[in-house]
Design an enzyme around this catalytic site. Structure first.
Site: not given
Ligand code: GDP
Length: 330
Positions: A128-130, A157, A161, A200
């Protein structure tokens, strides 16, 4: 318990193995076939006329070394895609650090060591890119790995990875195994986890917007400031890239898979609202974490090899939303 094995014979750097691979009639094990990536990959592999092997988590828990060993011994796959993982969004990652590190580490160590032991011809490990540092120079090149600290919300995580990709490299260096690893950017698509708390952002916002429409609510809540940027890759494009790499890429250095399509979270919410015809307002819950400000990966390496993503974000979201409407109650 110490797991002692008679060491399998050292891999010969098999030149035949290192050429472009034809998967036709070969036994291909998709580890994690029920997940977002695994499902799409099985669909994509049907075009290759290979024999797809799968096993459910109920039957073989890939965290269990002995069961995984016995299963691989009996099935003898030629190739393995390691898509099995414990995955989740920003909240889930912060709440279950032990599960995220343990599950992902044990899946990686078991499958990669056992692939060596059973002389699997080639393995593709999905990361993953993380894995990249929180404040990497953008777009993030593959060599940014381990040049800075990780984003705390997903470091457990990410550490697992990173260990997985290093395992592939270590077995390639020491035993000449053809084990490769690929690091995709944020994924989305049909079959994603649409649960608001564990999923996500993209499926989470689809769910919230659908609920708002259903309950005639005028607002939805977006976590964080809405300012972070994310690059989104449609899962069917990823599946195509994985097959491409399995056939053509034979280096032990990990490789990025991106879409070059980056948006802020606020703009992502606007696109989904447009697709779903939601005209309400956004409320930003700043008590929720933003995570990393940006993780736009450099995909030049895979692009130069001849692969590019095809699905634009709007089309991908339309397909995902359509799938959600049809399958949300299942
Ligand atoms: P990340 O890419 O590993 O940070 O994972 P996420 O996809 O869970 O979150 C991406 C970004 O979207 C972060 O800045 C979250 O705070 C934001 N975000 C906004 N609303 C939501 C939501 O309803 N669910 C999730 N998972 N993230 C949200």
């Amino acid at each position: 318990m110490c797991r002692e094995f008679k060491s399998p014979p050292r891999y010969q750097l098999d030149k035949k193995n290192m050429r472009n691979i034809n998967l036709k009639n070969k036994k291909v094990f998709v580890a994690g076939h029920t997940g977002l990536v695994g499902k799409s990959l099985c669909k994509r592999l049907e075009k290759e006329n290979c024999k797809i092997l799968t096993c459910t988590k109920k039957k073989i828990d890939l965290r269990n070394f002995t069961k995984t060993n016995n299963w691989l011994k009996s099935k003898k796959p030629d190739y393995i895609f390691i898509c099995a993982a414990r995955v989740g969004g920003i909240l889930e990652n912060s709440l279950y650090p032990a599960d995220f590190i343990y599950d992902n580490l044990s899946i990686a160590t078991n499958l990669i060591h056992l692939s060596y032991k059973h002389r699997i011809k080639k393995v593709l490990y999905l990361g993953s890119s993380c894995i990249y540092p929180k404040f990497s120079k953008q777009p993030i090149k593959e060599d940014s790995l381990l040049t800075g600290s990780l984003e705390p919300t997903n470091e457990w995580y990410a550490i697992a990875k990173i260990a997985g990709l290093k395992l592939c490299k270590a077995y390639s260096v020491q035993h000449k195994c053809n084990f490769i690893s690929a690091m995709p950017t944020n994924l989305y698509g049909p079959g994603d986890n649409f649960d608001v708390n564990s999923g996500h952002v993209l499926p989470g916002l689809i769910h919230k917007i659908f609920d708002a429409l259903k309950n005639k609510k005028k607002t939805i809540t977006i976590w964080g400031t809405g300012k972070p940027k994310r690059e989104f890759l449609f899962v069917d494009d990823l599946a195509d890239a994985l097959v491409f790499l399995m056939k053509k890429y034979n280096k032990s250095d990990h490789i990025n898979i991106g879409s070059n399509q980056e948006v802020t979270i606020k703009n992502l919410a606007k696109i989904i609202s447009k697709v779903a015809n939601f005209k309400g307002k956004f409320i930003f819950d700043k008590k929720k974490p933003d995570g990393t400000p940006r993780k736009f990966i450099n995909s030049k390496k895979i692009n130069k090899l001849g692969w590019k993503s095809k699905t634009n974000l709007l089309d991908g979201i339309k397909l995902t939303y359509k799938w959600y409407l049809k399958n949300k109650d299942k």
